[in-house]
Design a protein around this motif. Sequence first.
Motif, PDB file in Angstrom:
ATOM      1  N   SER A 116       1.453 -28.438 108.238  1.00 32.53           N
ATOM      2  CA  SER A 116       2.767 -28.993 108.561  1.00 32.53           C
ATOM      3  C   SER A 116       2.647 -30.504 108.748  1.00 32.53           C
ATOM      4  CB  SER A 116       3.296 -28.342 109.841  1.00 32.53           C
ATOM      5  OG  SER A 116       2.453 -28.667 110.938  1.00 32.53           O
ATOM      6  N   TRP A 171       0.727 -31.374 111.713  1.00 28.60           N
ATOM      7  CA  TRP A 171      -0.571 -30.685 111.752  1.00 28.60           C
ATOM      8  C   TRP A 171      -0.633 -29.595 112.839  1.00 28.60           C
ATOM      9  CZ3 TRP A 171      -5.240 -31.474 108.904  1.00 28.60           C
ATOM     10  CH2 TRP A 171      -5.157 -32.462 107.900  1.00 28.60           C
ATOM     11  N   GLN A 218       0.767 -26.645 112.585  1.00 30.35           N
ATOM     12  CA  GLN A 218       0.786 -25.324 111.977  1.00 30.35           C
ATOM     13  C   GLN A 218       0.117 -25.378 110.611  1.00 30.35           C
ATOM     14  OE1 GLN A 218       4.457 -23.315 110.258  1.00 30.35           O
ATOM     15  NE2 GLN A 218       4.267 -22.241 112.233  1.00 30.35           N
ATOM     16  N   HIS A 224       0.053 -23.755 107.172  1.00 31.48           N
ATOM     17  CA  HIS A 224       0.915 -22.901 106.371  1.00 31.48           C
ATOM     18  C   HIS A 224       0.110 -21.896 105.562  1.00 31.48           C
ATOM     19  CE1 HIS A 224       4.183 -26.266 106.436  1.00 31.48           C
ATOM     20  NE2 HIS A 224       4.085 -25.607 107.596  1.00 31.48           N
ATOM     21  N   PRO A 268       1.850 -18.474 108.328  1.00 31.08           N
ATOM     22  CA  PRO A 268       1.710 -19.695 109.142  1.00 31.08           C
ATOM     23  C   PRO A 268       0.980 -19.402 110.456  1.00 31.08           C
ATOM     24  CG  PRO A 268       3.895 -19.557 108.187  1.00 31.08           C
ATOM     25  CD  PRO A 268       3.245 -18.236 107.880  1.00 31.08           C
ATOM     26  N   GLU A 278      -0.469 -21.319 114.102  1.00 29.09           N
ATOM     27  CA  GLU A 278      -0.540 -22.507 114.962  1.00 29.09           C
ATOM     28  C   GLU A 278      -1.861 -22.585 115.728  1.00 29.09           C
ATOM     29  OE1 GLU A 278       4.238 -23.086 115.897  1.00 29.09           O
ATOM     30  OE2 GLU A 278       2.809 -22.686 117.527  1.00 29.09           O
ATOM     31  N   GLU A 316       4.518 -32.258 104.053  1.00 29.45           N
ATOM     32  CA  GLU A 316       3.382 -31.346 104.097  1.00 29.45           C
ATOM     33  C   GLU A 316       2.101 -32.140 103.826  1.00 29.45           C
ATOM     34  OE1 GLU A 316       2.645 -28.354 100.898  1.00 29.45           O
ATOM     35  OE2 GLU A 316       3.130 -26.922 102.509  1.00 29.45           O
TER      36      GLU A 316
END
Length: 780
Positions: A187, A190, A192, A194, A208, A210, A271
């Motif tokens: 993401s 940063w 998450q 993906h 996804p 985290e 991204e």
Amino acid sequence: MDGSGAPSAAWPVGGDMADRICAFDWTATGLGPIETWPPCLRATISLLLSCGFPMIALWGEQLTQIYNDGYRDLMGLKHPDGLGQPSRECWPEVWHINEPIYRRVWAGETCTFEDGLYPITRSGSLEDAWFTLTYSPLRDDLGQIAGILVTLVETTARVLSERALRESEARYRALVTAGTSSVYRMSPDWRQMHELIGRGFLADVVEPCESWADRYILPEDRGVVNAVIAEAKRTRSLFELEHRVRCADGSIGWTFSRAVPMVGLDGEIVEWFGTASDVTERKDAEAALRESEDRFRAELERQVRERTAELQASRDLLQATMDSSMDMIQVFEAVRDEAGEIVDFRWLLNNHTSESRYGEVRGESLLERNPGVEQEGIFDAFKQVTETGLPSIAERRYDHEQFSGWFFQSAVKLGDGVATTTKDISAWKAAQEEVLRLRDEIAQAALRESEDRFRALASLIPVLLWRSDVSGQHNSANEPWLTYTGQTLAQSQGGGWLEAIHPDDRAKARDAFETGRGKRQSIEVQQRIRRADGQYRWFLVRQAPIVDAEGQLTQWIGAAMDIHDLHELQERQAVLVAELQHRTRNLLGVVRSIAHQTMVQTGPTTRFREQFSDRLAALSRVQGLLSRSEQEPITLQALIQTELNALGIDDFAERIFLSGPPVRLRKASVQTLALALHELATNARKHGALTTAHGRLSVTWHAEPGQGEEERLLLEWVEDGISHAREEQNPTRRGYGRELIERAMPYVLDAKTRYELGETRLFCSIDMPLGARARERDEA
């Protein structure tokens, strides 16, 4: 070896191989019994046994092997049969590699190879091994090549590690090219992950996530990773970092991670797209290499500590030898001002006898501690010995500081200073003065005292006294003479007293007494007199004529003073100085060995190693000449010939012309002049006149008067037929050689120099002071 030329029963020493060399039956080889080995071979064996690095000497036409403990560890199953075995029989599998190299070394060349591949069978089967080696010629006492010295370090582990590292990097590049690296998407902030396609290296992420940092990044590494991420986000630039990760199989690996920001149409990051390559193998190889280097460094430091301990033991032995003397033995170092003038001396060493007089004075000033040395001329004598190298021996009356009496002092040059031995001879001088006083009293009372009273008086003196008639043939000896020699009065008459003189001293004693009596002048001679038990001791013998008021010779009075202890003192001093000089030369050899091995490991260029080794060898040759200068004065032609011979230029003898009268050099100028000649000779051999078929080298010199009685040396070095300027061939030579000739020699030796290099000719002249009437003294 003990320095006497005779083999020592304990030689050689230095570990397992030293014991094996002593026990080996060398009569079955071409070397013959170990007791007959030449000094050059014995010195080589002592050097390699004391070295911690693998070394082997190949001696004679058969290249008979003698090696140290380090080389033994490399031989595997070929030891111990390899000791005393010809090299070809021991290593047939690499003879096709070594034989061409040996031919080059026999021709006078030194060969060095880094990471050379040698297929050897030291473990029973053929295996590849890599070594860094130096093959050097070994010369006999006549300067002829008699063998080969091989110094080597096995680099197999490092070569294999580097190969593995290169292979790992190649795989890495192939994986990247083929698209086999792990690929991930993050993401914009940063937080998450993906997606992650791990390709077997990292566990895949299809939804996804985290908690990706907890899953893949070690806790202790997260701070560094987060810092690099923050910088990439701030600068909107490439993220790039090599760090540890948890692999798909649960192990800890290394990855090289690179991510680029993907920017949307609005200019904002939407991204991050990245790849993670597996670099675990390369990091492991690097860790293994660092560990190997750490082990090597630790081993080298251990060897340095051991050599330091050996040097300390040698110093302790020297100190114990000095302390065993009842005389004062001291070593001083010169203190010079900015102009190089000696302004003081500083204590370096003292034996126990000296410390009992002075206390602990190491490092203290001589003039501050004993200012009386200036008044009595001792300071000037020390300066003269240091500057000229000529020893000083003197009897001195010294009534200063804590001393009062007569002392016999000798001083010799040692480094940039002096070593001295001082003996208290106050009692001896008092006895000598008493002898002289009694001699005058006896002469004055000769006409009025009887023979019996003279004998009674003479018997009271603690020296050997006698009186003889005008012819010197009939003696009236005192009781000490008769008691000491065991002779009767009748046996001492005529020439009978000569029977008590040592056979080797009789002719000298007879000639001295006959000459003195013929010229009616005092006689003084040192000779050995036999004691009643058969032992000979040294005596200072003096005989003086007695004349009456009319000047007529009436009789002779003689006295003999025991100076045997003084002779032994002088002999011990000579041994001490010889030992100090011997250890100084050994230190040069150790410095050369350590410097050479250090350069092999740290990887300087071949040119640097050759030049460093050549100059150190030239310095060593100069020290050899200086150590023999008392018996063999150093001449200019000998110095030039030594440098030319060291370069192995016998094949160019017909193109080398040397001409000049015998010129003796001052010791203070020999070292700098020798280094300059070494630079000129090396340039001629490698880059100058001796590299072309028509080149010619001419060296001429002569001496001419300078200011006052000082003479100057004029030397011209001319090379004709140079193909082109040598500084175009080798620019680095200009730096050291010309700096030495054009700057160092004028500063150190007060010389005037010229250095002219043309397209086909080199001309160099040196005009330097020789000292007052140096050539006349040499020719005389």
